[in-house]
Scaffold this active site. Sequence first.
Site, PDB file in Angstrom:
ATOM      1  N   CYS A  81     -31.664 -72.454  32.320  1.00  0.00           N
ATOM      2  CA  CYS A  81     -31.873 -71.293  33.266  1.00  0.00           C
ATOM      3  C   CYS A  81     -33.171 -71.188  34.031  1.00  0.00           C
ATOM      4  O   CYS A  81     -33.320 -70.304  34.825  1.00  0.00           O
ATOM      5  CB  CYS A  81     -31.911 -70.072  32.063  1.00  0.00           C
TER       6      CYS A  81
ATOM      7  N   LYS B  54     -30.414 -58.422  33.687  1.00  0.00           N
ATOM      8  CA  LYS B  54     -29.605 -57.417  32.921  1.00  0.00           C
ATOM      9  C   LYS B  54     -28.553 -56.583  33.977  1.00  0.00           C
ATOM     10  O   LYS B  54     -27.236 -56.440  33.613  1.00  0.00           O
ATOM     11  CB  LYS B  54     -30.483 -56.310  32.284  1.00  0.00           C
TER      12      LYS B  54
ATOM     13  N   HIS C  91     -26.628 -63.010  36.356  1.00  0.00           N
ATOM     14  CA  HIS C  91     -27.251 -64.171  35.819  1.00  0.00           C
ATOM     15  C   HIS C  91     -26.441 -65.433  36.319  1.00  0.00           C
ATOM     16  O   HIS C  91     -25.841 -66.189  35.286  1.00  0.00           O
ATOM     17  CB  HIS C  91     -27.688 -64.229  34.326  1.00  0.00           C
TER      18      HIS C  91
ATOM     19  N   CYS D 297     -27.549 -57.264  26.843  1.00  0.00           N
ATOM     20  CA  CYS D 297     -27.064 -58.655  27.149  1.00  0.00           C
ATOM     21  C   CYS D 297     -26.732 -58.598  28.652  1.00  0.00           C
ATOM     22  O   CYS D 297     -26.295 -57.727  29.222  1.00  0.00           O
ATOM     23  CB  CYS D 297     -25.896 -59.092  26.427  1.00  0.00           C
ATOM     24  N   SER D 298     -27.395 -59.691  29.337  1.00  0.00           N
ATOM     25  CA  SER D 298     -27.230 -59.907  30.657  1.00  0.00           C
ATOM     26  C   SER D 298     -25.921 -60.260  31.304  1.00  0.00           C
ATOM     27  O   SER D 298     -25.151 -60.625  30.188  1.00  0.00           O
ATOM     28  CB  SER D 298     -28.298 -61.030  31.358  1.00  0.00           C
TER      29      SER D 298
END
Length: 403
Positions: free
Chosen positions: A85, A337, A341, A211-212
């Site tokens: 990431c 969030k 992502h 959770c994103s």
Amino acid sequence: MAAHGICDRVAIVAMGCTDFGEHWDRSGDDLLIDAVTATTTSAGVRLADIDAFWLGTYTSGLSGLSLSRPLRLHGKPVTRVENMCVTGSEALRNASYAVASGAYDIAMAVGVEKLKDSGFSGLLRPSIPSDGTGGTLGTTSAPANFSLLGPAYAQKYGVDPGELKEVITRIAWKNHHNGARNARAQFRKEVSVDTISCSPLVAGQLGVFDCSGVSDGAAAAIVVRAEDAHKYTDRPLYIKALSLVAGAADGNVDPAYDFTTFPEVVASARNAYAEAGITDPSRHIAMAEVHDCFTVTELVLMEDLGFAERGTAWKAVLDGTFDLDGPLPVNPDGGLKAFGHPVGASGLRMLFECWLQLRGEAPENRRITTLDSGKTIGLTHNLGGGPGECVSFVSIVGTEPNG
């Protein structure tokens, strides 16, 4: 031996970012072309003017051809990088150090990811052969790994589990509040505290809204030597520090590791602050974009990055310290969030928010107010991996060179 860094030797002179989301009608090539075009247009440069390119992508391309082909580049060095990431930030770090070394005059970092077309609900991770003695990466889900942070934090600092749930719920509420004001965000609606706290659980205390998102998107930046910055813009961002740390991945076999911190984050932040000359981050920094892959991650990061004393970040969250209008806004664009992502683009997306906010170009309805007090510094943070085994990156940028 400490890293010497490149403080004020390199400047960002242009940035571009697509909207993040489910782009069924746009390919990865389309997204990176859009981000690159917006960036070059901003600086008034042609692709031919750029000496070298770095492309960050996790699973959406192999080799530099993934960028040179759609951009129709000829005779240019293009390097593809991947670091989980941290991938987008890694592209910027490599481009910046290449310029600082004198090897190139002008370089571009691009990050792109096309995740939605995979059909998977999370990130794809290649299966790497091992002797079976490795950590948990690839053997358990990311929500399961990160959910361990919550009960560990509550136990260590005497926080009631119900109150901890209130804290992570407020983090989700804050980031959705900010994302609702961001035209590029994947999720652009405010979500009530009740809806967040009552959402279906995914792992431990983490619910759906903790959770994103999984998303597609791209972002890009052009960097030059600091002394050349004003040839391209009257408002560059000077790079103060770029700090990357890869851990030994021994947290899950170390009896001393207690799941209330990311040692790699602490180390990368310490290095970045030393390179940038920052002694009190909560006082000097105008805004921060951090890796809120899960709400409880953001909570722990507030302490690892030095924004709150150990065991107190949960109180600062409830007090609104990190709100859009707070003394240290965190994720004013909605964060992972709400913004989304797409792995290869996330690090550059964070810098894009610093680009907008520190230059006074963010829309008025989500503009940070800390600039009014004379603060000129922004921070971004990525981590890849999980508790006990991760890589961490911290960047620090500012509108003025150190005097």
